[in-house]
Scaffold this active site. Structure first.
Site, PDB file in Angstrom:
ATOM      1  N   LYS A 260       0.865  -1.191   0.000  1.00  0.00           N
ATOM      2  CA  LYS A 260       0.000   0.000   0.000  1.00  0.00           C
ATOM      3  C   LYS A 260       0.895   1.233   0.000  1.00  0.00           C
ATOM      4  CE  LYS A 260      -3.930   2.168   2.367  1.00  0.00           C
ATOM      5  NZ  LYS A 260      -4.853   2.153   3.525  1.00  0.00           N
TER       6      LYS A 260
ATOM      7  N   SER B 150      -9.844   2.326   2.416  1.00  0.00           N
ATOM      8  CA  SER B 150      -8.921   3.040   1.549  1.00  0.00           C
ATOM      9  C   SER B 150      -7.922   2.136   0.818  1.00  0.00           C
ATOM     10  CB  SER B 150      -8.166   4.080   2.370  1.00  0.00           C
ATOM     11  OG  SER B 150      -7.307   3.448   3.303  1.00  0.00           O
TER      12      SER B 150
ATOM     13  N   SER C   1     -10.278   0.234   6.647  1.00  0.00           N
ATOM     14  CA  SER C   1      -9.577   0.348   5.356  1.00  0.00           C
ATOM     15  C   SER C   1      -8.904  -0.923   4.850  1.00  0.00           C
ATOM     16  CB  SER C   1      -8.530   1.461   5.424  1.00  0.00           C
ATOM     17  OG  SER C   1      -9.149   2.709   5.307  1.00  0.00           O
TER      18      SER C   1
END
Lengths: 458, 95
Positions: free
Chosen positions: A66, A141, A165
């Site tokens: 990420k 997210s 997320s």
């Protein structure tokens, strides 16, 4: 997952992963690929294997990172313009531990800018598409990481979970996503969002991989003073008997197919001899309001460091020092970042502090007490991850409250600091993945991950 | 709760955002909606409840006050800035 060996070369695994990443380019999963470094590292691992030298527990395994985890390979952008030019001079603890075991980062995944969002539509680089339906959101997210695992590009991906997320995009794409107990995995070297709820975790295709990654990534870190002393690997096995379901989450606002999926799993558990206990947790309905007070307040504080001076984007139009701050920040942040910072400064400002911020922190105490009481009655709690499956791209992006309401079942867990694993639980008739989450008491992480196997129908 | 233009500009100033004129109306609407939603918390009774600011169960993690080698050195950090002189970050005149 398969690691590199004489029969299974790291170069081959990395090349295949990179090819798949390119094949799925239209999904907008990656912010950048790490091709050159990845292939060089794979060659090094193959050379070690050829010489008979020992290699790590993740030798040659391709993974996706990420883009809010700092690493010296490529830019760490957090999918936000103000960090777009940022080349990190340090390595996050999670990345260091994974790479020490031989894992190979093949690319950095797209996310909502600064991890603010539930759909990955708030990214400076545009939205990531859902793995099952390209007209729908990936979730967020950590949308890019979830889709990278769901499309089988990589064996696993990292994520950060401040209010769902990891778990929500995992559930939108039919993979496992784990948010550990607060303090189990180091936050060092991850772009800070809300320090009291940020947790680092993973996306995987099965529970054994999750357990292995947690063995590797967990532990006390001198660079993160909020990490707990090591407990993960030494957890005593504990068999579960009682599983709770939350009465207040069973209502008409939840998609009927998700309610059915939960019921099917509880019936399945009953048939295996587990006792299902209905819990009442009346304060949880306030958790979303608490979250959208506490987290913006911490966001406003954490994001005040972006000044356009020490690193990152600087506005070309700025003429003096105060303009450098105000223009670089205004140009460099996405709309949702601005909303959260401004709400944070609102709830912290004199005149509103007691009514919002202090009130929310008191409510947080009540939420924690409800979890403590629940876990005195049951071993784990089983709930949906989100009230709906993946929604359409563009459907909620300009309506922040509608977007926030999708977080209603994931945020209470972060406020309480307890662990939760999102597990795949079938699909809707339209073919969209459904996810459930298993929530456990603090430090139950390892047993919780093992318990998830009980939900698998063979 | 109605948010006035002045209040939005004040919050933007506290947040160090030089908003563009075209952003103000949309942000006002968004913030009104969000504040409207979070105000639902008023109906929860929190009389006599102590606030919780963190969920970390430990206190006072001590370490020796010694300089440790760091991954990033001075050159790495200065390389991230737009302008530098004599190993320092250069900014426009403040006073």
């Amino acid at each position: 997952m398969k690691i590199a060996s004489k029969e299974n070369s790291a170069v081959k695994m990395v090349k295949e992963a990179l090819e798949k990443a390119k094949k799925y380019e239209s999904y907008n999963i990656f912010v950048s690929l790490n091709e050159e470094n990845a292939l060089r590292k794979a060659e090094e691992i193959d050379a070690k294997i050829a010489k008979g030298e020992p290699v790590g527990r993740l030798a040659g395994v391709p993974y996706a990172l990420k883009d809010n985890f700092l690493s010296r390979e490529g830019n760490t952008t957090a999918s936000v313009k103000i960090l777009a030019p940022f080349k990190s001079p340090i390595t996050s603890t999670v990345v260091r531990k994974l790479e020490d075991e031989g894992a190979i980062m093949i690319g950095r995944t797209n996310m909502d800018a600064f991890a603010h969002g539930s759909s990955t539509e708030n990214s400076y680089f545009g939205p990531t598409k859902n793995s099952k339906d390209t007209e729908r959101v990936a979730g967020g997210s950590s949308g890019g990481s979830a889709v990278a695992v769901a499309l089988d590009i990589v064996e696993f991906a990292t994520g950060s979970d401040t209010g769902g997320s990891i778990r929500q995009p995992a559930s939108f794409n039919g993979v496992y996503g784990f948010k550990p107990t607060y303090g189990t995995v180091s936050r060092y070297g991850v772009v800070a969002m809300a320090s009291s709820t940020d947790c680092m975790g993973f996306f995987t295709k099965n529970t054994d991989d999750m357990d292995l990654l947690m063995e590797i990534a967990s532990g006390q870190d001198p660079y993160d003073m909020t990490t707990l002393p090591d407990y993960y690997s030494t957890t005593e096995p504990k068999a579960a008997k009682k599983i709770g379901v939350i009465k207040e989450f069973d209502n008409d606002a939840v998609n009927p197919e998700i309610r059915e999926a939960l019921k099917a799993k509880t019936e399945f558990l009953k048939s295996k001899g587990y006792e299902i206990v209905e819990l009442s947790m009346p304060t949880l309905k306030y958790a979303l309001a608490v979250y959208y007070i506490v987290v913006p307040a911490e966001v406003a504080s954490n994001l005040s460091r972006y000044d356009g001076i020490r690193y990152g984007y600087r506005s070309e139009e700025a003429k003096d020092l105060s303009e450098i701050f105000a223009k670089s920040r205004n140009d460099g942040f996405m709309p949702e970042n601005k909303r959260r910072v401004m709400i944070g400064n609102f709830v912290l400002s004199s005149g509103f502090y007691d009514a919002y911020y202090l009130k929310a922190q008191k409510a947080r105490t009540k939420i924690i007490e409800e979890y403590n009481k629940a876990f005195s009655e049951v071993d784990y709690i089983l709930t949906p991850v989100a009230p709906n499956p993946a929604f359409k791209l563009g459907e909620k992006v300009n309506d922040p409250v509608a977007m926030y309401l999708e977080d209603v079942m994931s945020v209470p867990i972060n406020l309480a600091g307890v662990p939760s694993l999102a597990v795949p639980a079938g699909e809707t008739k339209a073919g969209l993945p459904i996810g459930l989450q298993i929530v456990g008491p603090r430090r139950s992480d390892k047993n919780l991950i093992n318990f998830a196997k009980e939900l698998e129908e063979k | 709760m109605k948010i006035t233009r002045e209040e939005i500009l004040h919050l933007a100033k506290l947040s160090d955002f030089e908003l563009k004129e075209s952003e103000i109306d949309g942000l006002s609407k968004n913030l009104e909606d969000i504040i409207g939603y979070i105000s639902e918390l008023n109906s929860l009774d929190t009389e006599g409840v102590e606030p919780t600011y963190q969920v970390f169960e430990m206190e006072n993690v001590w370490r020796d006050d010694e300089i440790q080698p760091q991954e990033a050195n001075r050159e790495d950090l200065l390389a991230l800035t737009k302008e530098q002189r004599q190993d320092q970050i250069k900014v426009p005149k403040v006073l």
